[in-house]
Design a protein around this motif. Structure first.
Motif, PDB file in Angstrom:
ATOM      1  N   LYS A 118       7.685  -6.522 -12.290  1.00 60.35           N
ATOM      2  CA  LYS A 118       8.428  -5.806 -11.107  1.00 60.35           C
ATOM      3  C   LYS A 118       8.480  -4.545 -11.589  1.00 60.35           C
ATOM      4  O   LYS A 118       9.004  -3.904 -12.740  1.00 60.35           O
ATOM      5  N   THR A 124      10.309  -0.375 -10.794  1.00 59.12           N
ATOM      6  CA  THR A 124      11.256   0.146  -9.978  1.00 59.12           C
ATOM      7  C   THR A 124      11.130   1.557  -9.912  1.00 59.12           C
ATOM      8  O   THR A 124      10.916   2.318 -10.923  1.00 59.12           O
ATOM      9  N   HIS A 178      -0.889  -7.300  -4.684  1.00 61.17           N
ATOM     10  CA  HIS A 178      -1.882  -8.502  -5.456  1.00 61.17           C
ATOM     11  C   HIS A 178      -2.471  -8.129  -6.898  1.00 61.17           C
ATOM     12  O   HIS A 178      -2.377  -6.999  -7.012  1.00 61.17           O
ATOM     13  N   VAL A 218       5.540  -6.605  -7.893  1.00 63.11           N
ATOM     14  CA  VAL A 218       6.376  -6.176  -6.816  1.00 63.11           C
ATOM     15  C   VAL A 218       7.031  -4.833  -7.087  1.00 63.11           C
ATOM     16  O   VAL A 218       7.185  -4.299  -8.285  1.00 63.11           O
ATOM     17  N   THR A 249      11.129  -3.468  -0.858  1.00 65.14           N
ATOM     18  CA  THR A 249      10.156  -3.702  -1.943  1.00 65.14           C
ATOM     19  C   THR A 249       8.682  -4.107  -0.994  1.00 65.14           C
ATOM     20  O   THR A 249       8.561  -4.251   0.137  1.00 65.14           O
ATOM     21  N   VAL A 250       7.747  -3.844  -1.825  1.00 62.77           N
ATOM     22  CA  VAL A 250       6.556  -4.206  -1.482  1.00 62.77           C
ATOM     23  C   VAL A 250       5.650  -5.015  -2.287  1.00 62.77           C
ATOM     24  O   VAL A 250       5.936  -4.816  -3.787  1.00 62.77           O
ATOM     25  N   ASN A 251       5.026  -6.013  -1.873  1.00 59.06           N
ATOM     26  CA  ASN A 251       4.228  -6.774  -3.027  1.00 59.06           C
ATOM     27  C   ASN A 251       2.765  -6.378  -3.082  1.00 59.06           C
ATOM     28  O   ASN A 251       2.327  -5.955  -2.082  1.00 59.06           O
ATOM     29  N   PRO A 274       5.763 -12.380 -10.759  1.00 58.19           N
ATOM     30  CA  PRO A 274       5.305 -11.005 -10.545  1.00 58.19           C
ATOM     31  C   PRO A 274       6.053  -9.933 -11.432  1.00 58.19           C
ATOM     32  O   PRO A 274       6.973 -10.144 -12.202  1.00 58.19           O
ATOM     33  N   PRO A 331       0.498 -10.426 -10.341  1.00 58.53           N
ATOM     34  CA  PRO A 331       1.061  -9.799  -9.182  1.00 58.53           C
ATOM     35  C   PRO A 331       2.163  -8.842  -9.210  1.00 58.53           C
ATOM     36  O   PRO A 331       2.795  -8.756 -10.257  1.00 58.53           O
ATOM     37  N   GLU A 385       9.600  -1.880  -6.290  1.00 58.97           N
ATOM     38  CA  GLU A 385      11.075  -1.595  -5.434  1.00 58.97           C
ATOM     39  C   GLU A 385      11.181  -0.152  -5.428  1.00 58.97           C
ATOM     40  O   GLU A 385      11.084   0.376  -6.370  1.00 58.97           O
TER      41      GLU A 385
END
Ligand SMILES: [Cu+2]
Length: 115
Positions: A31, A33, A90, A55, A86-88, A29, A53, A57
């Motif tokens: 990331k 921030t 797709h 992520v 944190t959220v994921n 994924p 994907p 934060e």
């Protein structure tokens, strides 16, 4: 016994393992921030590549709770004062996807820019 055969098998094995490493990286994924301060997201328009994907934060630096939400990205999560969540997300197609603090929706929004 010739050396050529064992060497070519070794080369194939190396190529195969390299391919697996590449595949693992493809699913890794991205990331992002973000911070929330004075009811503003920073960055307000984070960018990420399409098809990966993600992520996100989010650190809430305000003294009030927020609800990090996006209908387009299909997440909704409360983050209390001073905390980080944190959220994921797709993998997405290119576009601009709105997110906001559902407790201050009129003033506190941002866009995830997928390129
Ligand atoms: Cu909500």
């Amino acid at each position: 016994m010739s050396l050529a055969r064992p060497l070519s098998i070794f080369a194939l094995a190396l190529a195969a393992s390299f391919g697996m490493v590449q595949a693992a990286f493809a699913d890794e994924p991205v990331k992002l921030t973000l911070t929330l301060k004075d009811h503003k997201f920073s960055p307000a328009e984070p960018t990420a590549p399409a098809g990966k994907p993600i992520v996100i934060e989010l650190a809430n630096q305000d003294g009030t709770p927020a609800e990090f939400e996006s209908k387009a990205l299909r997440f909704e999560k409360v983050v209390t004062a001073g905390k980080t969540i944190t959220v994921n997300v797709h993998p997405l197609k290119a576009g601009r996807y709105r997110f906001y603090d559902d407790y201050h929706e009129a003033t506190t929004e941002g866009f995830l820019v997928i390129q």
